[in-house]
Motif scaffolding. Structure first.
Motif, PDB file in Angstrom:
ATOM      1  N   LEU A  82       0.945  -1.224  -0.039  1.00  0.00           N
ATOM      2  CA  LEU A  82      -0.055   0.151   0.208  1.00  0.00           C
ATOM      3  C   LEU A  82       0.876   1.049   0.004  1.00  0.00           C
ATOM      4  CD1 LEU A  82      -2.698   1.657   0.432  1.00  0.00           C
ATOM      5  CD2 LEU A  82      -2.577   1.134   2.761  1.00  0.00           C
ATOM      6  N   VAL A  83       1.813   1.305   0.941  1.00  0.00           N
ATOM      7  CA  VAL A  83       2.842   2.519   0.900  1.00  0.00           C
ATOM      8  C   VAL A  83       3.546   2.638  -0.238  1.00  0.00           C
ATOM      9  CG1 VAL A  83       4.732   3.213   2.255  1.00  0.00           C
ATOM     10  CG2 VAL A  83       2.981   2.188   3.402  1.00  0.00           C
ATOM     11  N   ARG A  84       4.130   1.658  -0.996  1.00  0.00           N
ATOM     12  CA  ARG A  84       4.915   1.655  -2.116  1.00  0.00           C
ATOM     13  C   ARG A  84       4.148   2.104  -3.018  1.00  0.00           C
ATOM     14  NH1 ARG A  84       5.565  -2.232  -5.740  1.00  0.00           N
ATOM     15  NH2 ARG A  84       4.425  -3.593  -4.577  1.00  0.00           N
ATOM     16  N   LEU A  85       2.765   1.682  -3.235  1.00  0.00           N
ATOM     17  CA  LEU A  85       1.952   2.043  -4.413  1.00  0.00           C
ATOM     18  C   LEU A  85       1.592   3.530  -4.525  1.00  0.00           C
ATOM     19  CD1 LEU A  85      -0.690  -0.859  -4.450  1.00  0.00           C
ATOM     20  CD2 LEU A  85       0.752  -0.616  -6.632  1.00  0.00           C
ATOM     21  N   LYS A  86       1.278   3.887  -3.161  1.00  0.00           N
ATOM     22  CA  LYS A  86       0.877   5.285  -3.107  1.00  0.00           C
ATOM     23  C   LYS A  86       1.975   6.262  -3.309  1.00  0.00           C
ATOM     24  CE  LYS A  86      -3.530   5.215  -1.600  1.00  0.00           C
ATOM     25  NZ  LYS A  86      -3.722   5.654  -0.173  1.00  0.00           N
ATOM     26  N   ARG A  87       3.289   5.982  -2.829  1.00  0.00           N
ATOM     27  CA  ARG A  87       4.292   6.480  -3.062  1.00  0.00           C
ATOM     28  C   ARG A  87       4.811   6.723  -4.704  1.00  0.00           C
ATOM     29  NH1 ARG A  87       9.532   5.286   0.175  1.00  0.00           N
ATOM     30  NH2 ARG A  87       8.169   4.509   1.889  1.00  0.00           N
ATOM     31  N   HIS A  88       4.671   5.565  -5.295  1.00  0.00           N
ATOM     32  CA  HIS A  88       4.936   5.427  -6.796  1.00  0.00           C
ATOM     33  C   HIS A  88       3.938   6.380  -7.461  1.00  0.00           C
ATOM     34  CE1 HIS A  88       5.668   3.316 -10.656  1.00  0.00           C
ATOM     35  NE2 HIS A  88       4.300   3.436 -10.893  1.00  0.00           N
ATOM     36  N   TYR A  89       2.742   6.302  -7.014  1.00  0.00           N
ATOM     37  CA  TYR A  89       1.807   7.076  -7.937  1.00  0.00           C
ATOM     38  C   TYR A  89       1.667   8.438  -7.787  1.00  0.00           C
ATOM     39  CZ  TYR A  89       0.052   2.644 -10.126  1.00  0.00           C
ATOM     40  OH  TYR A  89      -0.055   1.581 -10.696  1.00  0.00           O
ATOM     41  N   ALA A  90       2.138   8.911  -6.477  1.00  0.00           N
ATOM     42  CA  ALA A  90       2.185  10.302  -6.148  1.00  0.00           C
ATOM     43  C   ALA A  90       3.397  10.934  -7.009  1.00  0.00           C
ATOM     44  CB  ALA A  90       2.527  10.328  -4.684  1.00  0.00           C
ATOM     45  N   ARG A  91       4.656  10.079  -7.388  1.00  0.00           N
ATOM     46  CA  ARG A  91       5.491  10.480  -8.079  1.00  0.00           C
ATOM     47  C   ARG A  91       5.372  10.477  -9.574  1.00  0.00           C
ATOM     48  NH1 ARG A  91       9.450   7.183  -5.783  1.00  0.00           N
ATOM     49  NH2 ARG A  91       9.067   5.721  -7.445  1.00  0.00           N
ATOM     50  N   GLU A  92       4.813   9.374 -10.138  1.00  0.00           N
ATOM     51  CA  GLU A  92       4.765   8.846 -11.522  1.00  0.00           C
ATOM     52  C   GLU A  92       3.458   9.214 -12.170  1.00  0.00           C
ATOM     53  OE1 GLU A  92       7.481   7.872 -12.862  1.00  0.00           O
ATOM     54  OE2 GLU A  92       8.646   7.701 -11.074  1.00  0.00           O
ATOM     55  N   ASP A  93       2.496   9.716 -11.466  1.00  0.00           N
ATOM     56  CA  ASP A  93       1.156   9.870 -12.143  1.00  0.00           C
ATOM     57  C   ASP A  93       0.661  11.108 -11.291  1.00  0.00           C
ATOM     58  OD1 ASP A  93      -1.150   9.607 -13.697  1.00  0.00           O
ATOM     59  OD2 ASP A  93      -1.869   7.919 -12.640  1.00  0.00           O
ATOM     60  N   GLU A  94       1.431  12.118 -11.288  1.00  0.00           N
ATOM     61  CA  GLU A  94       1.331  13.273 -10.357  1.00  0.00           C
ATOM     62  C   GLU A  94      -0.291  13.945 -10.415  1.00  0.00           C
ATOM     63  OE1 GLU A  94       3.776  17.043  -9.219  1.00  0.00           O
ATOM     64  OE2 GLU A  94       4.755  15.430 -10.452  1.00  0.00           O
ATOM     65  N   ALA A  95      -0.672  14.001 -11.553  1.00  0.00           N
ATOM     66  CA  ALA A  95      -2.122  14.841 -11.969  1.00  0.00           C
ATOM     67  C   ALA A  95      -3.372  14.045 -11.224  1.00  0.00           C
ATOM     68  CB  ALA A  95      -2.315  15.015 -13.489  1.00  0.00           C
ATOM     69  N   LEU A  96      -3.049  12.444 -11.674  1.00  0.00           N
ATOM     70  CA  LEU A  96      -4.327  11.624 -11.273  1.00  0.00           C
ATOM     71  C   LEU A  96      -4.365  11.766  -9.556  1.00  0.00           C
ATOM     72  CD1 LEU A  96      -5.427   9.220 -13.951  1.00  0.00           C
ATOM     73  CD2 LEU A  96      -5.943  11.721 -13.457  1.00  0.00           C
ATOM     74  N   PHE A  97      -3.040  11.680  -8.840  1.00  0.00           N
ATOM     75  CA  PHE A  97      -2.967  11.310  -7.686  1.00  0.00           C
ATOM     76  C   PHE A  97      -3.455  12.872  -7.055  1.00  0.00           C
ATOM     77  CE2 PHE A  97      -0.802  11.681  -3.557  1.00  0.00           C
ATOM     78  CZ  PHE A  97      -0.772  10.295  -2.955  1.00  0.00           C
ATOM     79  N   ALA A  98      -3.192  13.915  -7.660  1.00  0.00           N
ATOM     80  CA  ALA A  98      -3.627  15.303  -7.154  1.00  0.00           C
ATOM     81  C   ALA A  98      -5.366  15.135  -7.189  1.00  0.00           C
ATOM     82  CB  ALA A  98      -3.207  16.401  -8.092  1.00  0.00           C
ATOM     83  N   MET A  99      -6.030  14.626  -8.180  1.00  0.00           N
ATOM     84  CA  MET A  99      -7.267  14.424  -8.296  1.00  0.00           C
ATOM     85  C   MET A  99      -7.716  13.568  -7.003  1.00  0.00           C
ATOM     86  SD  MET A  99      -9.455  12.315 -11.257  1.00  0.00           S
ATOM     87  CE  MET A  99      -8.698  10.435 -10.776  1.00  0.00           C
ATOM     88  N   TYR A 100      -6.981  12.407  -6.995  1.00  0.00           N
ATOM     89  CA  TYR A 100      -7.293  11.642  -5.741  1.00  0.00           C
ATOM     90  C   TYR A 100      -7.336  12.164  -4.252  1.00  0.00           C
ATOM     91  CZ  TYR A 100      -5.599   8.400  -1.971  1.00  0.00           C
ATOM     92  OH  TYR A 100      -5.519   7.750  -0.547  1.00  0.00           O
TER      93      TYR A 100
END
Lengths: 195, 195
Positions: free
Chosen positions: A94-112
């Motif tokens: 869970l921690v690794r996935l969140k960290r990955h997408y915060a960095r690699e899919d910044e725009a959709l992470f911001a939406m989330y």
């Protein structure tokens, strides 16, 4: 792709919403931009989603399901893992996935992150999925508790700093892995005591 | 109050900043508003604080020291408390204070939340104060650890959901006290194992 509104599906609209947010960012994306990307009128979008909020919630729900819950369900089902180690592998994923997408899919992470702040119901449902997985792992692993649901939720909340989107700015710290290990050691002892 | 800028003190400026933020809110408060409240030119403010950011940071630092750190130092020094119970009383006071000010001093809590996001150095120093207290309590209470500073920090981070300002919206939940108790039970076991 068929463009006429009578065959336009929710899935197509969500895909176009993701694409548009990735291109222009969350703040600058309007329903009109999504309609343009699909070459339809914005009325065609409103036939499926009552408001921009509803559209963004649907996109977030799908993003969470696909990027976070699906790989977590795999860890939950993994029969090579057991007990405290299984709980740890789950939370670490869970921690690794969140960290990955915060960095690699910044725009959709911001939406989330934005929807997390604003849609209590959607997030509560999402957390319910994760707590369900944790309960399943803890019960199968013989980690007994008088209140399995509350124990599972406590593990989730005690690690919030490492997976709640409001803390994403702290994940860039060089100390973050060591800090997670220290928190995990504290929790692990607590879980083992109930073992 | 003396109004001429040569006797204007940092303390007076910070007091006026707090007052102005409480009246107009964080977003609408400018250096000019603070200068007006003191009946001085905004140049007089800039002689003490280089920027609005620096002024708001100084106000936040003082607010944290007075509202949060000072009462926590009292709990830290309380000789009627000992060991795990002392750590628990300390963290519960931290949680209670944050929740109190999020509700009762909304405008300055919003200032603190914004500065938390933006001034890593100030917040790191503030957390250092709290971790120092926790280490002191844990060492005096015989809660030995190979890494006392890391253990103290782990207790702080594992309870972040209940005192980090980004979670303030979750503190209104009717379940928040029960959720804290469950997280505490998990941590307490971990602390006792090191006892």
């Amino acid at each position: 792709m068929e463009k006429s509104s009578d065959v336009l599906t929710k899935e197509q609209i969500i895909a176009a919403t993701e694409e548009t947010i990735r291109r222009y960012g969350m703040a600058k994306t309007s329903v009109t931009d999504v309609a343009k990307a699909l070459d339809v009128s914005h009325g065609s979008i409103y036939r499926h989603f009552k408001s921009k909020t509803e559209l963004f919630e649907a996109a977030t729900e799908q993003w969470l399901e696909e990027k976070i819950v699906a790989p977590l369900a795999d860890v939950c089902r993994d029969s090579s893992l057991h007990g405290v180690g299984h709980v740890q592998a789950y939370i670490q994923t869970l921690v690794r996935l969140k960290r990955h997408y915060a960095r690699e899919d910044e725009a959709l992470f911001a939406m989330y992150a934005k929807v997390s702040d604003e849609s209590a119901e959607l997030i509560s449902k999402h957390i319910g999925r994760i707590v369900g997985h944790l309960m399943d792992i803890m019960l199968r692993g013989g980690l007994e508790s008088d209140h399995p649901e509350r124990s599972a939720r406590a593990v989730f909340y005690a690690t919030a700093r490492f997976h709640h989107p409001a803390h994403a700015y702290e994940w860039k710290s060089a100390a973050i892995d060591a800090e997670f290990s220290d928190v995990w050691a504290l929790i692990e002892q607590g879980l083992k005591t109930n073992d």
